[in-house]
Enzyme design. Structure first.
Site, PDB file in Angstrom:
ATOM      1  N   SER A 143       0.859  -1.186   0.000  1.00 18.77           N
ATOM      2  CA  SER A 143       0.000   0.000   0.000  1.00 18.77           C
ATOM      3  C   SER A 143       0.887   1.225   0.000  1.00 18.77           C
ATOM      4  CB  SER A 143      -0.895   0.004   1.254  1.00 18.77           C
ATOM      5  OG  SER A 143      -1.521   1.260   1.443  1.00 18.77           O
ATOM      6  N   TYR A 156      -2.167  -0.269  10.691  1.00 17.22           N
ATOM      7  CA  TYR A 156      -2.261  -0.719   9.296  1.00 17.22           C
ATOM      8  C   TYR A 156      -0.970  -0.413   8.549  1.00 17.22           C
ATOM      9  CZ  TYR A 156      -3.780  -0.916   4.424  1.00 17.22           C
ATOM     10  OH  TYR A 156      -3.880  -1.200   3.081  1.00 17.22           O
TER      11      TYR A 156
END
Length: 291
Positions: A143, A156
């Site tokens: 990501s 995250y």
């Protein structure tokens, strides 16, 4: 067993929704034999029905990446039905939102159990045969949060930074055996992960509304929503990048998917942390708290 020796077999985790589902459909339409793994019985049934309707070589598969036996059984099923796994796409993931102080330890563990240890669990089950055959590709879904860390996304982002480090090591370790390891780095793409993140936020409702970090939560959630609204990148666009990484004779170590991911990658290379921090603060409206 696979009746077409030229047909490659692909296993995708977290493939009954979002980016994984888009990749599963695209690859199956391209002629790959795809096993789309996921936990939801209902979503697996829907995907199987869609595959029958489209008449494509796609089969939904039960797998919980957090469970050793589930992973072992799922991979045994793939091998029994299709032979060796040629491509593994480690896509399963979820996102907690919370400041470092607010998040409970158990939620940190859940974040890493899925996003990091789950990836290791599946990879360790698949890699030995790829190594022995000296053939295979492993796509790791990272990501833009694996490059920089927005506020209230520490857990995250930490899991995706861990995926970056793990992939860098695995890429070098697999080099002697001809197995390619490739990072895929999306930015803002609207998928069901946002809905799941909202559900995971509920236990922190009071802290979000009236805790010491209320302004940071408000600006962070608003900034993320604005980023998704402005993004023109779809899950299908990401799937096309994955296809490119699978079929490129000499794939790159990492592929950015959205313009934001490309921008962030260059900013990390060219700018000092102080400037990157300032850019993030401006984007999310973070200011000094009043005394």
């Amino acid at each position: 067993m696979n009746q077409n020796p030229a047909q490659k077999t692909v296993l995708i985790t977290g493939a009954t929704d979002g980016l994984g589902k888009a990749a599963a459909l695209l690859l199956a339409k391209r002629g790959y034999r795809v096993f789309a793994a996921g936990r939801s019985t209902a979503k697996r049934a829907q995907l199987d029905a869609l595959a029958r309707e489209l008449q494509i070589p796609l089969e939904a598969l039960a797998m919980d990446v957090c469970d050793d036996a589930s992973v072992r059984d799922a991979i045994a099923t793939v091998r029994a039905r299709a032979g060796e796994i040629d491509v593994l796409i480690n896509n399963a993931g979820m996102a907690y939102v919370g400041t470092v102080e607010d998040m409970e330890m158990e939620d940190y563990r859940r974040q890493f159990e899925t996003n990091f240890f789950g990836v290791i669990r599946v990879t360790q089950a698949v890699v030995p045969r790829m190594r022995e055959r000296r053939s295979g590709r492993i796509l790791m879904m990272s990501s833009v949060s694996g490059l920089v860390t927005p506020p209230a996304q520490g857990a995250y982002s930490a899991s995706k930074h861990a995926i970056e480090g793990l992939s860098n090591a695995l890429r070098l370790e697999m080099y002697p055996f001809g197995v390619k390891v490739i990072l895929i780095e999306p930015g803002y793409i609207v998928t069901n992960i946002q809905n799941i993140a909202e559900e995971l936020l509920r236990p922190y409702g009071e802290k979000i509304k009236s805790g010491p970090y209320a302004k940071i939560y408000a600006s962070t959630l608003a900034g993320s929503e604005a980023g998704r609204a402005k993004s023109g990148t779809t899950a299908e666009d990401c799937a096309q990048i994955m296809l490119k990484a699978i079929e490129a004779p000499n794939p790159k170590a990492r592929y950015g998917v959205t313009p934001l991911a490309t921008l962030v990658k260059w900013c990390k290379r060219l700018l000092p942390d102080s400037q990157i921090d300032a850019m993030i603060r401006r984007r999310y409206g973070i200011r000094r708290a009043e005394q």
